[in-house]
Design an enzyme around this catalytic site. Structure first.
Site, short mmCIF file in Angstrom:
data_model
loop_
_atom_site.label_atom_id
_atom_site.label_comp_id
_atom_site.label_asym_id
_atom_site.label_seq_id
_atom_site.Cartn_x
_atom_site.Cartn_y
_atom_site.Cartn_z
N GLU A 175 0.84 -1.23 0.00
CA GLU A 175 0.00 0.00 0.00
C GLU A 175 0.86 1.26 0.00
O GLU A 175 0.60 2.20 0.76
CB GLU A 175 -0.97 -0.04 1.19
CG GLU A 175 -1.85 -1.28 1.17
CD GLU A 175 -2.67 -1.50 2.44
OE1 GLU A 175 -2.67 -0.64 3.34
OE2 GLU A 175 -3.33 -2.55 2.53
N ASN A 226 2.18 -4.79 -3.33
CA ASN A 226 0.85 -5.31 -2.99
C ASN A 226 -0.05 -4.14 -2.60
O ASN A 226 0.37 -3.24 -1.88
CB ASN A 226 1.00 -6.26 -1.79
CG ASN A 226 -0.27 -6.99 -1.43
OD1 ASN A 226 -0.91 -7.59 -2.28
ND2 ASN A 226 -0.65 -6.95 -0.15
N HIS A 262 -9.96 -6.99 -2.00
CA HIS A 262 -11.00 -6.72 -1.00
C HIS A 262 -12.17 -6.05 -1.72
O HIS A 262 -12.15 -4.85 -2.00
CB HIS A 262 -10.48 -5.80 0.10
CG HIS A 262 -9.44 -6.44 0.96
ND1 HIS A 262 -9.71 -7.53 1.78
CD2 HIS A 262 -8.12 -6.16 1.14
CE1 HIS A 262 -8.60 -7.89 2.42
NE2 HIS A 262 -7.63 -7.08 2.04
N GLU A 291 -5.45 -11.14 -1.04
CA GLU A 291 -6.25 -10.97 0.18
C GLU A 291 -7.75 -11.00 -0.15
O GLU A 291 -8.52 -10.19 0.36
CB GLU A 291 -5.91 -9.63 0.86
CG GLU A 291 -4.44 -9.44 1.16
CD GLU A 291 -4.12 -8.13 1.89
OE1 GLU A 291 -5.05 -7.46 2.39
OE2 GLU A 291 -2.93 -7.80 1.98
N ASP A 293 -11.56 -11.11 -0.41
CA ASP A 293 -12.82 -11.30 0.29
C ASP A 293 -13.87 -10.40 -0.36
O ASP A 293 -13.53 -9.46 -1.07
CB ASP A 293 -12.74 -11.12 1.82
CG ASP A 293 -12.13 -9.82 2.28
OD1 ASP A 293 -12.08 -8.85 1.50
OD2 ASP A 293 -11.72 -9.76 3.46
#
Ligand code: 9MR
Length: 387
Positions: A175, A226, A262, A291, A293
């Site tokens: 990030e 990432n 996400h 990651e 979801d």
């Protein structure tokens, strides 16, 4: 391309008719009977060059691991996934709580669990603006760039060196770009990230050296950038594409780009995800979904997701997996933990939740079924696990 031919699709569809899916609607007190030899698990249906992983918080869920008496959660984690990402255990605040103190206990427990279950480990993360210990936040107020570099170099060499040979992918820089809505728009986080702030005059040089230090400490690990909101082609991924080219031109050992994945049903799916992955792959990089979801928003008065929302969630998970399966350079696909009761989402997004692929009793959701089916179609039969 890992897409099946038409005849293989037909064969897979026929096989699906005779092989009972492990997906059931029954709410079991015990987790479904997943085992390492179960054909109907994500890890055993995945193509041999794709790791399918989950995040797990070792300090919460693995430190009590007894291989002869795994918890229901541990049984599912070991049976379903070929890769683990420490949800918090390798972050600065957990692993480097004081200037001269490194605490590897829970990360070591996670790595031990992974070894016992023939799983790989994705390291997460070395350079981030969040979850830094108080001593970093305080000391960084007066850091010169040279001091910041020394602290970061010591951390990276120590942590990556500790796990040398046991981590296949490291999220080195996490990030590092702001969002469009942040002050100043999409640019390097030279305010929020204490290391980039101290080296605001030469942030790319610091980022490049972070990769160099990690590579020297473990030459076998693939080293990643990432970020979230980085699935499709957008302003943020354009910035990543530019910096990736710059780092590669400088000879930096950058191996890959990770899109966190996400998602929320509040927003549409960005269908440029595959094209985004393809442009990074064309630079010679690996790509990964790191990651995943998909959170579900509830309207006032709603007590749980509707069948339509659950079906749409399955589509979104599967769309991310398909984008990965369609790009050979995509070597790992990781979901950000399970079941819903362990998810970070409700604590951060009030009114949203139900974001993982397993119910709280570990029965699989339609998202799991969709992913299992896509993996099965990508490579019919059982692929050997990666070790
Ligand atoms: O899931 C993690 C949660 O337990 C932590 O409290 C949180 C702290 O910032 O970090 C979560 O994981 C984040 C990951 O490390 C980086 N990408 C976003 C994830 C969700 O916030």
């Amino acid at each position: 391309m890992r897409r099946p031919t038409r005849s293989l699709l037909v064969a897979a569809a026929a096989a699906a008719l005779v092989l009972p899916l492990c997906a059931t609607t029954a709410a079991n007190a015990e987790p479904p009977g997943f085992s390492h030899s179960d054909k109907n698990t994500l890890r055993n249906q995945a193509p041999r060059d794709l790791a399918v992983g989950s995040a797990v918080w070792g300090a919460r869920d693995l430190v009590d691991y007894d291989p002869s008496a795994p918890t229901p959660f541990q049984r599912v984690l070991g049976a379903q996934f070929s890769s683990l990402t420490p949800e918090n255990d390798m972050k600065w605040d957990a692993i480097h709580p004081a200037p001269d103190v490194y605490d590897f206990a829970s990360a070591d427990a996670l790595v031990a669990f992974a070894r016992a279950n023939h799983q790989q480990v994705r390291g997460h993360t070395l350079l981030w603006h969040s979850q830094n210990p108080a001593w970093v936040t305080e000391a960084s107020q007066t850091w010169t760039c040279a001091q910041a570099r020394d602290v970061l170099e010591d951390h990276i060499r120590t942590v990556v060196g500790h796990f040398k040979g046991r981590i296949y992918e490291w999220d080195v820089a996490n990030e590092i770009f702001q969002d469009t809505w942040d002050a100043g728009g999409v640019r390097l986080r030279t305010e929020a990230n204490p290391f980039l702030k101290a080296c605001a005059d030469e942030p790319v040089s610091l980022i490049g050296d972070a990769f160099r230090w990690a590579h020297e400490a473990d030459p076998e690990a693939a080293l990643f950038l990432n970020d979230y909101n980085a699935e499709g082609i957008n302003e943020k991924t354009d910035a990543y594409y530019d910096i990736a080219q710059q780092l590669l031109a400088d000879g930096v050992p950058l191996s890959g780009f990770g899109a966190q994945g996400h998602l929320s049903l509040l927003y549409g799916f960005d269908t440029s995800m595959q094209a985004n992955f393809e442009r990074f792959a064309a630079l010679g990089l690996q790509v990964a979904v790191t990651e995943a979801d998909v959170r579900i928003p509830l309207l006032p008065g709603q007590t749980g997701p509707t069948p339509e929302q659950v079906a749409l969630q399955a589509e979104r998970y599967d769309a991310m997996l398909e984008a990965c399966l369609n790009v050979t350079a995509c070597r790992s696909f990781t979901v950000w933990g399970f079941p819903d009761s362990k998810s970070w989402v409700p604590g951060v997004f009030p009114g949203e939740g139900w974001a993982t692929i397993f119910e709280d009793d570990f029965s699989p959701k339609p998202a799991f079924d969709a992913m299992l089916q896509s993996l099965r179609e990508a490579t019919p039969g059982i692929s050997p696990r990666r070790h």
